[in-house]
Scaffold this active site. Structure first.
Site, PDB file in Angstrom:
ATOM      1  N   SER A 119       0.843  -1.191   0.000  1.00 36.92           N
ATOM      2  CA  SER A 119       0.000   0.000   0.000  1.00 36.92           C
ATOM      3  C   SER A 119       0.884   1.250   0.000  1.00 36.92           C
ATOM      4  O   SER A 119       1.722   1.424  -0.889  1.00 36.92           O
ATOM      5  CB  SER A 119      -0.973  -0.046   1.191  1.00 36.92           C
ATOM      6  OG  SER A 119      -1.972   0.932   1.067  1.00 36.92           O
ATOM      7  N   GLU A 174      -1.615  -2.996  -8.091  1.00 34.73           N
ATOM      8  CA  GLU A 174      -2.862  -3.274  -7.384  1.00 34.73           C
ATOM      9  C   GLU A 174      -3.412  -1.959  -6.870  1.00 34.73           C
ATOM     10  O   GLU A 174      -2.702  -0.956  -6.840  1.00 34.73           O
ATOM     11  CB  GLU A 174      -2.625  -4.239  -6.220  1.00 34.73           C
ATOM     12  CG  GLU A 174      -1.658  -3.741  -5.148  1.00 34.73           C
ATOM     13  CD  GLU A 174      -2.260  -2.812  -4.111  1.00 34.73           C
ATOM     14  OE1 GLU A 174      -3.488  -2.888  -3.872  1.00 34.73           O
ATOM     15  OE2 GLU A 174      -1.524  -2.007  -3.530  1.00 34.73           O
ATOM     16  N   HIS A 205      -4.717  -5.466  -1.541  1.00 35.72           N
ATOM     17  CA  HIS A 205      -5.429  -5.308  -0.274  1.00 35.72           C
ATOM     18  C   HIS A 205      -6.381  -6.486  -0.095  1.00 35.72           C
ATOM     19  O   HIS A 205      -7.603  -6.337  -0.056  1.00 35.72           O
ATOM     20  CB  HIS A 205      -6.179  -3.979  -0.254  1.00 35.72           C
ATOM     21  CG  HIS A 205      -5.293  -2.779  -0.176  1.00 35.72           C
ATOM     22  ND1 HIS A 205      -4.467  -2.381  -1.210  1.00 35.72           N
ATOM     23  CD2 HIS A 205      -5.079  -1.892   0.828  1.00 35.72           C
ATOM     24  CE1 HIS A 205      -3.803  -1.295  -0.856  1.00 35.72           C
ATOM     25  NE2 HIS A 205      -4.153  -0.980   0.378  1.00 35.72           N
TER      26      HIS A 205
END
Length: 299
Positions: free
Chosen positions: A104, A199, A269
């Site tokens: 992230s 992602e 995630h």
């Protein structure tokens, strides 16, 4: 059993909201024979951040200096590393010889470390979300420790994309929003002939496509041998989309950007995720709906 590893938990970005998960993470690692230390600033809070910018920079440098840490694991992402990246001493971090892991917002750290020093980091589990889950994913756990314990590791995947292809290059990437955010800065590595993995979460398909266009127009996609798309989660389609979903974005990307695109990479995630060496080498051997991803030169 994997040899014991000394883990250090630190919070370089968002404030730690779930301290119970942090306790569980330590307990889960200890139960499997590993050791854990927690940075003294990990539970601080200033607004949405895990302490002030100075606090969080100091935490990073403390992790690098500790003799009782082999692998420094970000506790969580959120937002915050963009405020620090130009003040982190990546040369000192590279000399320290630690391994660094997270995903992230941690993509900022990983890509900057690669761009500034060539340092390989890991896009993988974080302390609270993954190691501290009430029921940790055995897939995530097994692959993480296989990666940490070997110079080369292969994994079989169900990927959708071109068949009968063999692609080799530097593996790099992470969160799509962050990768696009770093375009035009000295913190985006100039990777030629790489394998880019991406992602994101809570980004509507049109935003994903717009971010991909940013990478396309900046010349980033055109310099890669392949793009691997992981999980794109937690968005809501509306009537106005009229069939414009994530699959439509992928189809457009394959037609427009001139680079082979595979989907289905277990990363993002999500509960089940690979641990990927950012800056390591990868070979993708793709068949019809199945692939082998061999990761090396990371330990």
């Amino acid at each position: 059993m994997t040899r014991p590893i000394d883990f250090g938990f630190f919070a370089p970005a968002g404030a730690v909201n779930d301290t119970d998960a942090l306790v569980r993470a330590a307990e889960n690692l200890l139960a499997r024979g590993h050791r854990v230390v927690e940075d003294r600033g990990a539970r601080e809070r200033q607004q949405r951040f895990a302490g002030s910018d100075e606090t969080r920079i100091a935490a990073i440098h403390r992790m690098a200096a500790r003799d009782d840490v082999d692998v420094a694991v970000a506790i969580r992402g959120g937002y915050g590393l963009s405020r620090l990246v130009d003040r982190i001493d990546f040369d000192a971090l590279a000399r320290a010889g630690k391994r660094w892991m997270g995903h992230s917002d941690f993509t900022v750290f990983a890509l900057a470390a690669l761009a500034r020093t060539g340092m390989v980091t890991y896009a993988g589990p974080m302390a609270a979300y993954d190691f501290g889950a009430r029921t940790p994913s055995e897939f995530t756990w097994d692959h993480c420790f296989a990666m940490l314990g070997a110079h080369e590791h292969g994994v079989s995947l169900a990927l959708d994309g071109p068949s009968n292809a063999v692609v080799e290059g530097t593996l790099w990437g992470g969160n799509l929003t962050i990768v696009a955010h770093l375009v035009g800065t000295p913190f985006l590595p100039a990777i030629e002939g790489g394998i880019l993995f991406l992602e994101d979460t809570a980004e509507h398909p049109y935003r994903v496509e717009r971010l991909l266009y940013q990478l396309h127009h900046a010349g980033v996609l055109g310099r890669q041998k392949a793009v691997l798309l992981g999980a794109f989660t937690d968005y809501e389609l509306h009537a106005h989309d009229d069939g414009y979903d994530f699959a439509a974005v992928v189809a457009h990307a394959r037609e427009r950007f001139g680079v082979p695109v595979w989907t289905g990479l277990p990363f993002g995630h999500v509960r089940d995720k690979l641990t990927l060496p950012v800056g390591g080498r990868a070979t993708l051997i793709a068949g019809d709906g199945a692939a082998e991803l061999v990761l090396r030169d990371h330990a």
